[in-house]
Design a protein around this motif. Structure first.
Motif, PDB file in Angstrom:
ATOM      1  N   MET A  85       0.737  -1.356   0.029  1.00  0.00           N
ATOM      2  CA  MET A  85       0.039   0.147  -0.052  1.00  0.00           C
ATOM      3  C   MET A  85       0.800   1.277   0.022  1.00  0.00           C
ATOM      4  SD  MET A  85      -2.942  -1.178   2.744  1.00  0.00           S
ATOM      5  CE  MET A  85      -3.973   0.403   2.470  1.00  0.00           C
ATOM      6  N   LYS A  86       1.838   1.367   0.968  1.00  0.00           N
ATOM      7  CA  LYS A  86       2.913   2.627   0.791  1.00  0.00           C
ATOM      8  C   LYS A  86       3.564   2.555  -0.508  1.00  0.00           C
ATOM      9  CE  LYS A  86       4.974   1.206   4.537  1.00  0.00           C
ATOM     10  NZ  LYS A  86       6.004   1.194   5.773  1.00  0.00           N
ATOM     11  N   HIS A  88       2.347   1.499  -3.566  1.00  0.00           N
ATOM     12  CA  HIS A  88       1.604   2.096  -4.248  1.00  0.00           C
ATOM     13  C   HIS A  88       1.251   3.678  -4.154  1.00  0.00           C
ATOM     14  CE1 HIS A  88      -2.238   2.148  -6.771  1.00  0.00           C
ATOM     15  NE2 HIS A  88      -2.931   2.739  -5.796  1.00  0.00           N
ATOM     16  N   VAL A  89       1.093   4.363  -3.040  1.00  0.00           N
ATOM     17  CA  VAL A  89       1.002   5.706  -3.035  1.00  0.00           C
ATOM     18  C   VAL A  89       2.095   6.221  -3.582  1.00  0.00           C
ATOM     19  CG1 VAL A  89       0.583   7.672  -1.273  1.00  0.00           C
ATOM     20  CG2 VAL A  89      -0.811   5.392  -1.095  1.00  0.00           C
ATOM     21  N   TYR A 106      -4.857   9.223   0.023  1.00  0.00           N
ATOM     22  CA  TYR A 106      -4.598   7.940  -0.088  1.00  0.00           C
ATOM     23  C   TYR A 106      -3.561   7.660   1.102  1.00  0.00           C
ATOM     24  CZ  TYR A 106      -7.240   7.167  -4.453  1.00  0.00           C
ATOM     25  OH  TYR A 106      -8.220   7.129  -5.223  1.00  0.00           O
ATOM     26  N   GLU A 107      -2.651   8.536   1.499  1.00  0.00           N
ATOM     27  CA  GLU A 107      -1.588   8.457   2.342  1.00  0.00           C
ATOM     28  C   GLU A 107      -2.309   8.053   3.797  1.00  0.00           C
ATOM     29  OE1 GLU A 107       1.215  11.583   2.276  1.00  0.00           O
ATOM     30  OE2 GLU A 107       2.622  10.278   1.013  1.00  0.00           O
ATOM     31  N   VAL A 110      -3.584   4.852   4.353  1.00  0.00           N
ATOM     32  CA  VAL A 110      -2.394   3.710   4.558  1.00  0.00           C
ATOM     33  C   VAL A 110      -2.433   3.836   6.183  1.00  0.00           C
ATOM     34  CG1 VAL A 110      -0.222   2.936   4.330  1.00  0.00           C
ATOM     35  CG2 VAL A 110      -1.539   3.819   2.354  1.00  0.00           C
ATOM     36  N   VAL A 151      -7.232   1.547  -2.414  1.00  0.00           N
ATOM     37  CA  VAL A 151      -5.842   1.193  -2.303  1.00  0.00           C
ATOM     38  C   VAL A 151      -5.677  -0.146  -2.354  1.00  0.00           C
ATOM     39  CG1 VAL A 151      -3.655   1.474  -1.136  1.00  0.00           C
ATOM     40  CG2 VAL A 151      -5.197   3.428  -1.245  1.00  0.00           C
TER      41      VAL A 151
END
Length: 384
Positions: A85-86, A88-89, A106-107, A110, A151
């Motif tokens: 996930m991290k 991806h952002v 999005y951050e 996460v 996400v």
């Protein structure tokens, strides 16, 4: 008799070596390419080399096969979901295709998911577990669950493509939100409520002290977003023609503070909206005593005004006016209702409110970007 089992994509068969004499060997094998076709691939001993047993020819063949294989996947069944996930952002930020505001959303998603998924691997996730995780996030953080879903869906799709998992459990989970019993979010006001709110804002001593009167009147009269009203520049205003060019918005970005983004929320470069007579009158009076040559509705220091602080001030004002449910977004819904009640088209509503499209047909075949003075006339009729 059963035939030879097919090779997997990127897999080669047995390598054979053939001595061609004079220290030159031929190495060859079957190889199944990415298009699914199995081909014979061969390489000879490199020129200038002496190859006693054919190992140099085979090494050349193996190197050639490596170049034909799909890129090595960077996701496996044991990869931590939070790490994905991290990553991806970070990729989204580097690509620069989304606005900084969306990246921040999005951050935060996460950060919300991390405590609940700290040790979970890609292979651990199944629809039942995801259902429980998302239900907990929805209960604790409300709408932030939507960003977490987005996400997770992206990273699990990536895991499927890397063959770390067979299927995306988010797809199997589907939508689990409960249906609402009525329209969500801020309510629209009927004409009587609009007139009452207009009069109270216009005459309120608190609205005058907090500099709420003019921006709220502009919200009422145009239906533009709060961030767009606070992003208005004097260079965008044409009082002689009673129009405003909505060309940017004020947002708070992590690490940068308040910034003016030269694009509206939909990503469009801007739109021109008509101004009702009561908004033109308010802006004419405001221009004579302005504290900023740039911003129409600045902070007390003349810089950008914080939309969140503006919202806090409006919450206090609406409490004084007995308008507790009326948010700054209510004016957008109200103007959409005014447009509908006036018999104006959905395209006019989309142009006024800055929506990307009411429908694909209207986007493709109807003209965009027109200035519809009927909207200003309709809202003017109410406050008169």
């Amino acid at each position: 008799m059963a035939g030879r089992p097919p090779l997997r994509i990127g897999q080669h068969g047995k390598i054979t070596r053939t001595d061609l004499g004079s220290g030159v060997w031929l190495a060859r094998c079957r190889f199944r390419d990415r298009d699914g076709v199995t081909r014979i691939v061969e390489r000879r001993t490199p020129t200038g080399s002496t190859d006693k047993y054919g190992d140099k020819a085979e090494a050349a063949l193996v190197a050639a096969l490596d170049g034909r294989r799909p890129p090595t996947a960077d996701v496996s069944a044991s990869t931590l979901v939070v790490d994905l996930m991290k990553d991806h952002v970070a990729r989204l930020r580097e690509a620069g295709e989304l606005s900084p505001v969306s990246i921040d959303v999005y951050e935060r998603a996460v950060l919300v998911a991390r405590p609940r998924m700290a040790g979970l691997k890609v292979s651990d996730l199944d629809p039942a577990l995801l259902h429980d995780l998302l239900a907990g996030i929805r209960q604790a953080h409300g709408d932030r669950e939507r960003a977490v879903r987005a996400v997770l869906n992206a990273v699990l799709t990536r895991a499927v493509m890397a063959k770390a998992i067979d299927t995306n459990p988010m797809r199997e989970l589907g939508r689990t939100r409960r249906k609402s019993e009525g329209p969500k979010g801020a309510p629209a006001l009927d004409p009587t409520e609009v007139l009452r709110a207009y009069k109270r804002v216009r005459t309120s001593a608190y609205c005058r002290r907090a500099d709420l009167r003019d921006p709220v009147l502009t919200l009422i009269g145009t239906g533009v977003r709060r961030s767009e009203v606070l992003g208005m520049r004097w260079s965008d205003i044409d009082l002689d023609h009673a129009t405003a060019n909505i060309s940017g918005r004020v947002v708070r970005i992590k690490g940068d503070g308040l910034v003016w983004l030269p694009a509206t929320k939909s990503g469009a470069p801007g739109r021109t909206v008509p101004l009702p007579a009561f908004v033109v009158a308010a802006l004419r009076a405001r221009r004579t005593s302005r504290i900023s040559d740039t911003w129409v509705f600045p902070s007390t220091s003349g810089g950008l005004r914080d939309p969140d602080n503006f919202n806090k001030q409006w919450r206090r004002a609406r409490g004084l006016f007995d308008l507790d449910q009326v948010t700054s977004h209510s004016w957008r819904k109200t103007l959409a209702t005014v447009i509908d009640d006036a018999g104006l088209s959905a395209r006019i509503g989309a142009d006024q409110l800055g929506h990307a499209r009411p429908s694909m047909t209207q986007d493709v075949y109807w003209k965009r970007g027109s200035v519809h003075t009927e909207v200003a006339a309709a809202i003017d009729k109410i406050v008169r």
